[in-house]
Write a protein that holds these residues in place. Structure first.
Motif: not given
Length: 185
Positions: A96-119
């Motif tokens: 596991w590696r930490e990635k830069l988000s450039n936000v300070t808000e709490n992040l609550n969920a992650v998902q992607g529709p396919d192999g190209d994009t993650v939200y």
């Protein structure tokens, strides 16, 4: 589907078509995702990460002490976890590696529709997007400042977001459009 996994507190629960069963306990858990019933990632408070092999939980080294709220993966070698204070982690299957988000808000969920994009969605209406072609997380302008708690992403129907005060939004990227589907109760 009859292979459903859930976590809460320290419990790892499994539904195999008839009833929920407690399979094992470990950590203080908030999220679960797996590529199969024998390969689950579990995340939780204080940066806890576990890998579950169908029988037992094994702690994984975590690069953060932040609370982790959700975990999602494309496959067993591309897994993301998100959490408090803008925390984004990515696992390549081993580390596991930490990635830069450039936000300070709490992040609550992650998902992607396919192999190209993650939200990723978070507090204050934050929506982040990363494509495989781009190295950074892009902040998408949203029509809300409500805290966003969950996400459902599809290639066919777009992105659905739910949040506080009955907020429900649909996002379509081509052409870029937000639909306010907020519930009035």
């Amino acid at each position: 589907d009859d292979d459903i996994w859930a976590v809460g507190g320290s419990d790892v629960l499994h539904f195999a078509g008839e009833a929920w069963q407690r399979i094992v306990t470990c950590g203080d858990l908030t999220g679960v995702w797996g590529s199969s019933s024998r390969d689950l990632w579990l995340v939780g408070r204080r940066g806890q990460i576990f890998r579950f092999d169908g029988k037992s939980c094994t702690p994984a080294p975590s690069p953060t002490d932040a609370d982790l709220n959700d975990v999602w993966g494309l496959d067993s070698n591309t897994v993301y976890a998100v959490g408090s204070a803008g925390t984004i982690l990515r696992c390549d299957g081993d580390r596991w590696r930490e990635k830069l988000s450039n936000v300070t808000e709490n992040l609550n969920a992650v998902q992607g529709p396919d192999g190209d994009t993650v939200y990723i969605v978070g507090n204050g209406g934050v929506v982040l997007r990363r494509t495989q072609q781009g190295p950074i997380w892009e902040l998408i302008t949203t029509p809300t400042t409500e805290d966003l708690f969950d996400i459902w992403a599809t290639t066919e129907h777009g992105l659905y977001l739910v949040g506080s005060n009955n907020a429900v939004f649909r996002y379509r990227s081509s052409p870029e459009q937000w639909d306010d589907l907020t519930l009035s109760v």
